[in-house]
Design a protein around this motif. Sequence first.
Motif, PDB file in Angstrom:
ATOM      1  N   MET A  10      -0.302   3.323   4.942  1.00  0.00           N
ATOM      2  CA  MET A  10       0.709   3.001   5.955  1.00  0.00           C
ATOM      3  C   MET A  10       0.305   3.523   7.333  1.00  0.00           C
ATOM      4  O   MET A  10       0.475   2.837   8.347  1.00  0.00           O
ATOM      5  N   LEU A  13      -2.303   1.232   8.634  1.00  0.00           N
ATOM      6  CA  LEU A  13      -1.682  -0.025   9.060  1.00  0.00           C
ATOM      7  C   LEU A  13      -1.039   0.118  10.431  1.00  0.00           C
ATOM      8  O   LEU A  13      -1.164  -0.768  11.288  1.00  0.00           O
ATOM      9  N   GLY A  37      -6.150  -4.784   7.489  1.00  0.00           N
ATOM     10  CA  GLY A  37      -4.691  -4.624   7.441  1.00  0.00           C
ATOM     11  C   GLY A  37      -4.053  -5.456   6.347  1.00  0.00           C
ATOM     12  O   GLY A  37      -3.136  -4.989   5.664  1.00  0.00           O
ATOM     13  N   ILE A  38      -4.542  -6.661   6.155  1.00  0.00           N
ATOM     14  CA  ILE A  38      -4.020  -7.522   5.083  1.00  0.00           C
ATOM     15  C   ILE A  38      -4.285  -6.881   3.720  1.00  0.00           C
ATOM     16  O   ILE A  38      -3.398  -6.838   2.863  1.00  0.00           O
ATOM     17  N   SER A  41      -1.974  -3.949   3.341  1.00  0.00           N
ATOM     18  CA  SER A  41      -0.607  -4.436   3.141  1.00  0.00           C
ATOM     19  C   SER A  41      -0.382  -4.864   1.695  1.00  0.00           C
ATOM     20  O   SER A  41       0.635  -4.525   1.085  1.00  0.00           O
ATOM     21  N   LYS A  42      -1.338  -5.585   1.136  1.00  0.00           N
ATOM     22  CA  LYS A  42      -1.231  -6.017  -0.263  1.00  0.00           C
ATOM     23  C   LYS A  42      -1.229  -4.819  -1.205  1.00  0.00           C
ATOM     24  O   LYS A  42      -0.480  -4.788  -2.183  1.00  0.00           O
ATOM     25  N   CYS A  44      -0.211  -1.748  -0.471  1.00  0.00           N
ATOM     26  CA  CYS A  44       1.082  -1.070  -0.316  1.00  0.00           C
ATOM     27  C   CYS A  44       2.182  -1.824  -1.070  1.00  0.00           C
ATOM     28  O   CYS A  44       3.026  -1.200  -1.718  1.00  0.00           O
ATOM     29  N   LEU A  45       2.172  -3.130  -0.983  1.00  0.00           N
ATOM     30  CA  LEU A  45       3.169  -3.931  -1.691  1.00  0.00           C
ATOM     31  C   LEU A  45       3.058  -3.719  -3.197  1.00  0.00           C
ATOM     32  O   LEU A  45       4.074  -3.558  -3.887  1.00  0.00           O
TER      33      LEU A  45
END
Length: 84
Positions: A10, A13, A37-38, A41-42, A44-45
């Motif tokens: 995070m 990001l 970043g993508i 993000s994936k 983290c999700l």
Amino acid sequence: MAGVKFEQAMARLEAIVGELEKGDLPLDESLKIFEEGIRLSKNCLKVLEEAERKVEVLVQDKNGKKQLRAFSPDEDEGEEPPSL
């Protein structure tokens, strides 16, 4: 990247967003950190979805039958949880 902790991902990001918002980077560098970043993000999700599944708890309904329900911080301890 699998070993990156959620908080570290995070923070990175946030740094990436800041760098991209400045608009000072050349296009190829912007694309490179955007792709990073993508991926973050994936990741983290995925971590958040796993945490959500762990928060589900087993409870007994009125018939003594066990059922899964999502944890709700708004429920009082003695209050009957809503049925899903």
